[in-house]
Design a protein around this motif. Sequence first.
Motif, PDB file in Angstrom:
ATOM      1  N   UNK A 350       0.834  -1.183  -0.156  1.00  0.00           N
ATOM      2  CA  UNK A 350       0.008   0.015  -0.186  1.00  0.00           C
ATOM      3  C   UNK A 350       0.901   1.334   0.076  1.00  0.00           C
ATOM      4  N   UNK A 351       1.912   1.264   0.917  1.00  0.00           N
ATOM      5  CA  UNK A 351       2.603   2.531   0.902  1.00  0.00           C
ATOM      6  C   UNK A 351       3.400   2.420  -0.474  1.00  0.00           C
ATOM      7  N   UNK A 352       4.290   1.772  -1.168  1.00  0.00           N
ATOM      8  CA  UNK A 352       5.034   1.755  -2.265  1.00  0.00           C
ATOM      9  C   UNK A 352       4.228   1.960  -3.557  1.00  0.00           C
ATOM     10  N   UNK A 353       2.842   1.527  -3.440  1.00  0.00           N
ATOM     11  CA  UNK A 353       2.020   1.774  -4.591  1.00  0.00           C
ATOM     12  C   UNK A 353       1.206   2.964  -4.337  1.00  0.00           C
ATOM     13  N   UNK A 378      12.083   2.706  11.726  1.00  0.00           N
ATOM     14  CA  UNK A 378      13.298   2.104  11.405  1.00  0.00           C
ATOM     15  C   UNK A 378      12.812   0.959  10.370  1.00  0.00           C
ATOM     16  N   UNK A 379      11.693   0.312  10.563  1.00  0.00           N
ATOM     17  CA  UNK A 379      11.258  -0.640   9.593  1.00  0.00           C
ATOM     18  C   UNK A 379      10.885  -0.128   8.329  1.00  0.00           C
ATOM     19  N   UNK A 380      10.327   1.158   8.170  1.00  0.00           N
ATOM     20  CA  UNK A 380       9.701   1.851   7.159  1.00  0.00           C
ATOM     21  C   UNK A 380      11.018   2.131   6.298  1.00  0.00           C
ATOM     22  N   UNK A 381      12.069   2.414   7.246  1.00  0.00           N
ATOM     23  CA  UNK A 381      13.286   2.931   6.290  1.00  0.00           C
ATOM     24  C   UNK A 381      13.881   1.770   5.573  1.00  0.00           C
ATOM     25  N   UNK A 382      13.783   0.442   5.995  1.00  0.00           N
ATOM     26  CA  UNK A 382      14.196  -0.703   5.268  1.00  0.00           C
ATOM     27  C   UNK A 382      13.058  -0.662   4.093  1.00  0.00           C
ATOM     28  N   UNK A 383      11.993  -0.652   4.324  1.00  0.00           N
ATOM     29  CA  UNK A 383      10.938  -0.797   3.156  1.00  0.00           C
ATOM     30  C   UNK A 383      11.208   0.184   2.071  1.00  0.00           C
ATOM     31  N   UNK A 384      11.547   1.551   2.309  1.00  0.00           N
ATOM     32  CA  UNK A 384      12.052   2.378   1.610  1.00  0.00           C
ATOM     33  C   UNK A 384      13.009   2.144   0.879  1.00  0.00           C
TER      34      UNK A 384
END
Length: 433
Positions: A350-353, A378-384
């Motif tokens: 959902x975030x990346x789309x 921190x996890x969102x940083x990994x996802x980005x």
Amino acid sequence: MKFRHAAAPLAATVALSLGVPALASPGSDLLDRVAVDFVRLTLEAGEREPGYVDAYYGPREYLNAAKLAPRPVSVLRKEADRLQGLLTKVSDKDLTPDQRRRKLFLKGQVKAAQTRLAMIAGDKFSFQDEAQGLFGVRPAIKPLKTYDPILARIDRLVPGKGDLAARVDAFQAAYVIPTDRLEPVMKAGIAACKAKTEEHIKLPAGERFDLSFVTKKPWSGYNWYQGGAHSLIEINTDLPIYISRALDLGCHEGYPGHHVLNALLEEKLTKEKGWVEFSVYPLFSPQSLIAEGSANYGIALAFPGKAKTEFERDKLYPLAGLDPKTAAAYGALMDAKAALARSEITIAAAYLDGKMKKPEAIKALAKYGLTSTARAEKRLSFIETYRAYIINYSLGQDLVRAHVERAGKTEAARWAAMERVISEPTTPADLAK
């Protein structure tokens, strides 16, 4: 040992340089040529995108050439297309069953290169299309509400009232490894993972790792494979490390995880068979689904059922200065949280789309990851940073688990299946068998 160019055909040159017999069939010769060109392509792509190459221990001259004159991304894309075209021309009837698996592995790796080079050039993919192109699987995206019943069950496990994530975070605070005890606890965890693995898998002679603690990284742990059955394992200490992470990281980054996988692939495929493509590890490729999935499942394989909690209670809690009598409660919580793992795929998609804004994504990661805002950030940083790569942990683990456990109910059968997964040219499609 380095590969050296000579007047002999390339297949023979590569094989002889490694001390293995040269393969004479036209199909295998073409696979050898594609493999060498794939290595060159990957190393040059690594010069265009930092982090593209996770490990390389092949011919030094290939790396030097890539650094000296990397081709433009537009040219590399055409080269990837050319290699894929060559692979389609290799007839299965000219190959042994082993070589057919090699061909399928190369096709997946080249497809990933085509996809990643397109991304580097600016092409946009949906989360699912990106995952399919890079890692060879199309993840199902479940609605977040699917995980609400799991949250409800966990709510009954955790004392107190109010926000569940905050309560879980407060509960877990009692299980942080003190900074001055982190190194002995981590080393004890890794040693235990190694001992369990050695009971079932013969490790290459002289294998070893170095352990280092680092900061300011988007990941919690990383294995930098050096070649020669040697790894550098780094542990990120930006945030406090819970006692459960000692065995998690020990098995995942070390035994039977990344360190063992890379060491076995080097020994059995690069050295014994002369398959040069296994001397390079492009991070964004199906190889990562196998690597991360097997590394995560390796934890449960080495410490099935209550064995993990019991080992932590008896060995690691005393080392960390924690109360062993509380281990069962913490273990129950960790087991329950594991069922939420795939919620991260839904949030990342959902975030990346572009369907979820950053504050909403952080909030969702905290809620369904049952963690603090700082850890969610921190996890969102990994996802980005790594995008669809995150499917490899939970989905990869589920695929490896299902494959290995179909091999039989005995410990011996499952370890044997695991060894095949991490020492052969395994593709995501193989895991469905």
